[in-house]
Design a protein around this motif. Structure first.
Motif, PDB file in Angstrom:
ATOM      1  N   THR A 161       0.834  -1.199   0.000  1.00  0.00           N
ATOM      2  CA  THR A 161       0.000   0.000   0.000  1.00  0.00           C
ATOM      3  C   THR A 161       0.871   1.251   0.000  1.00  0.00           C
ATOM      4  O   THR A 161       0.629   2.188  -0.767  1.00  0.00           O
ATOM      5  CB  THR A 161      -0.954   0.002   1.215  1.00  0.00           C
ATOM      6  OG1 THR A 161      -1.607  -1.260   1.296  1.00  0.00           O
ATOM      7  CG2 THR A 161      -2.004   1.092   1.091  1.00  0.00           C
TER       8      THR A 161
ATOM      9  N   SER B 234       2.449   1.736  -3.358  1.00  0.00           N
ATOM     10  CA  SER B 234       1.406   2.163  -4.291  1.00  0.00           C
ATOM     11  C   SER B 234       1.146   3.667  -4.170  1.00  0.00           C
ATOM     12  O   SER B 234       0.987   4.376  -5.166  1.00  0.00           O
ATOM     13  CB  SER B 234       0.125   1.371  -4.000  1.00  0.00           C
ATOM     14  OG  SER B 234      -0.781   1.469  -5.060  1.00  0.00           O
ATOM     15  N   GLU B 235       1.120   4.157  -2.917  1.00  0.00           N
ATOM     16  CA  GLU B 235       0.911   5.599  -2.689  1.00  0.00           C
ATOM     17  C   GLU B 235       2.063   6.411  -3.278  1.00  0.00           C
ATOM     18  O   GLU B 235       1.848   7.442  -3.929  1.00  0.00           O
ATOM     19  CB  GLU B 235       0.824   5.897  -1.187  1.00  0.00           C
ATOM     20  CG  GLU B 235      -0.269   5.177  -0.415  1.00  0.00           C
ATOM     21  CD  GLU B 235      -1.674   5.605  -0.812  1.00  0.00           C
ATOM     22  OE1 GLU B 235      -1.825   6.603  -1.537  1.00  0.00           O
ATOM     23  OE2 GLU B 235      -2.624   4.915  -0.401  1.00  0.00           O
TER      24      GLU B 235
ATOM     25  N   THR C  12       1.926   6.365  -7.080  1.00  0.00           N
ATOM     26  CA  THR C  12       0.805   7.206  -7.529  1.00  0.00           C
ATOM     27  C   THR C  12       1.192   8.680  -7.440  1.00  0.00           C
ATOM     28  O   THR C  12       0.881   9.466  -8.342  1.00  0.00           O
ATOM     29  CB  THR C  12      -0.455   6.922  -6.674  1.00  0.00           C
ATOM     30  OG1 THR C  12      -0.764   5.538  -6.772  1.00  0.00           O
ATOM     31  CG2 THR C  12      -1.645   7.738  -7.160  1.00  0.00           C
TER      32      THR C  12
ATOM     33  N   ARG D 101      -9.240  12.962  -5.057  1.00  0.00           N
ATOM     34  CA  ARG D 101      -8.072  12.504  -4.315  1.00  0.00           C
ATOM     35  C   ARG D 101      -8.305  12.778  -2.826  1.00  0.00           C
ATOM     36  O   ARG D 101      -8.766  13.853  -2.459  1.00  0.00           O
ATOM     37  CB  ARG D 101      -6.796  13.229  -4.767  1.00  0.00           C
ATOM     38  CG  ARG D 101      -6.480  13.136  -6.251  1.00  0.00           C
ATOM     39  CD  ARG D 101      -6.008  11.771  -6.701  1.00  0.00           C
ATOM     40  NE  ARG D 101      -5.084  11.132  -5.773  1.00  0.00           N
ATOM     41  CZ  ARG D 101      -4.929   9.815  -5.677  1.00  0.00           C
ATOM     42  NH1 ARG D 101      -5.631   9.010  -6.431  1.00  0.00           N
ATOM     43  NH2 ARG D 101      -4.086   9.315  -4.832  1.00  0.00           N
ATOM     44  N   ALA D 102      -7.964  11.793  -1.988  1.00  0.00           N
ATOM     45  CA  ALA D 102      -8.274  11.917  -0.568  1.00  0.00           C
ATOM     46  C   ALA D 102      -7.230  12.755   0.180  1.00  0.00           C
ATOM     47  O   ALA D 102      -7.483  13.231   1.273  1.00  0.00           O
ATOM     48  CB  ALA D 102      -8.380  10.530   0.055  1.00  0.00           C
TER      49      ALA D 102
ATOM     50  N   LEU E 112      -4.403  11.523   1.297  1.00  0.00           N
ATOM     51  CA  LEU E 112      -3.939  10.656   2.386  1.00  0.00           C
ATOM     52  C   LEU E 112      -2.680   9.870   2.050  1.00  0.00           C
ATOM     53  O   LEU E 112      -2.239   9.025   2.830  1.00  0.00           O
ATOM     54  CB  LEU E 112      -5.051   9.662   2.765  1.00  0.00           C
ATOM     55  CG  LEU E 112      -6.249  10.259   3.484  1.00  0.00           C
ATOM     56  CD1 LEU E 112      -7.341   9.209   3.643  1.00  0.00           C
ATOM     57  CD2 LEU E 112      -5.857  10.787   4.852  1.00  0.00           C
ATOM     58  N   GLY E 113      -2.102  10.129   0.887  1.00  0.00           N
ATOM     59  CA  GLY E 113      -0.949   9.338   0.440  1.00  0.00           C
ATOM     60  C   GLY E 113       0.159   9.260   1.478  1.00  0.00           C
ATOM     61  O   GLY E 113       0.565   8.173   1.888  1.00  0.00           O
TER      62      GLY E 113
ATOM     63  N   ALA F 278       0.039  10.182   4.642  1.00  0.00           N
ATOM     64  CA  ALA F 278      -0.483   9.685   5.922  1.00  0.00           C
ATOM     65  C   ALA F 278      -0.479   8.161   5.924  1.00  0.00           C
ATOM     66  O   ALA F 278      -0.126   7.529   6.930  1.00  0.00           O
ATOM     67  CB  ALA F 278      -1.895  10.221   6.163  1.00  0.00           C
ATOM     68  N   VAL F 279      -0.854   7.551   4.798  1.00  0.00           N
ATOM     69  CA  VAL F 279      -0.837   6.090   4.688  1.00  0.00           C
ATOM     70  C   VAL F 279       0.599   5.583   4.781  1.00  0.00           C
ATOM     71  O   VAL F 279       0.894   4.648   5.534  1.00  0.00           O
ATOM     72  CB  VAL F 279      -1.502   5.626   3.365  1.00  0.00           C
ATOM     73  CG1 VAL F 279      -1.231   4.157   3.098  1.00  0.00           C
ATOM     74  CG2 VAL F 279      -3.003   5.898   3.390  1.00  0.00           C
TER      75      VAL F 279
END
Lengths: 100, 147
Positions: free
Chosen positions: B44, B47-48, B51, B106-107, B109-110, B112-113
């Protein structure tokens, strides 16, 4: 192609596979086109067969929540797999009361 | 600290390659026998980062994304994800949860995740030159034997 059912004004979308920035673009368009034509009272997103999701999926959920609010409907999320819960709960989406 | 194994890939900044990048990093770390949660966390976070390169670094234009992976002693995994895109003018601001320049789908949150799923995240960036995100995580459960 999206797998969906429409019954008693509930549009259920059975999501599957991996949800990222690449796949969420098409999902967004397909879900929005169905909610706009069917005008369901509830949009139900079923995550049972989703294998992976990153924060693009959070954007997708928040966008559909807004879309349904604009159309005067509700949204709910069902069958969240364990490994996706973490990213969902990090977003705070649970505070919207949409996770069943 | 000794490096026990390494990998490098580069690929064009096409969104379809987000899944490709996740597959490659999963295959690389499987040798440490991570738990499903550890594997999901790393996939994850990568992936962030990828992206971000596509959406922000290159703003959906053509570019190359570089990933370098390392397995270090004590089961420490390090991934460097690099682009030669526009760079981040204010890293602190970019890392704030919910801050995004990516539009309302888009949230924001990239980062933050990444920070929540990894042990450490380092970001270095220069406007007009590009951005490097370095992700660190120790795998707790492992059957890895030193080569």
């Amino acid at each position: 192609m999206l797998n969906t059912t429409y019954e008693n004004k509930v549009l259920t979308v059975f999501l599957s596979g991996e949800i990222d920035q690449h796949t969420s673009k098409n999902l967004r368009m397909e879900i929005d086109s169905q909610t706009e034509s069917l005008r369901p009272e509830t949009l139900c997103l079923d995550f049972d067969n989703v294998k992976f999701m990153d924060s693009s999926g959070i954007g997708l959920i928040m966008g559909r929540f807004r879309q349904m609010s604009l159309l005067g409907g509700r949204m709910k999320i069902v069958n969240l797999p364990e490994n996706i819960k973490r990213v969902v709960y990090l977003s705070g989406i649970q505070t919207l009361g949409v996770i069943k | 600290m000794n490096t026990l194994n390494t990998m490098e890939i580069k690929f064009p900044s096409k969104s379809i390659n987000e899944g490709f990048a996740r597959s490659v990093v999963s295959s690389f770390i499987l040798q440490l026998d991570p738990t499903i949660n550890e594997l999901t966390d790393i996939k994850t976070a990568v992936s962030e980062a990828v992206t971000n390169c596509i959406v922000h670094g290159y703003e959906d234009n053509a570019g190359i994304i570089y990933i370098k992976g390392e397995i270090r002693e004590d089961n420490l995994i390090v991934f460097k994800i690099r682009d030669k895109g526009k760079g981040i003018p204010d890293i602190k601001k970019a890392m704030e949860p919910l801050f995004t320049t990516g539009g309302e789908e888009r949230a924001g949150l990239g980062f933050a995740v990444m920070e929540s799923f990894m042990d450490k995240v380092k970001v270095s960036s220069k406007e007009g030159k590009g951005t490097t995100v370095t992700l660190y995580k120790k795998i707790i459960r492992t059957n890895y034997e030193k080569p």
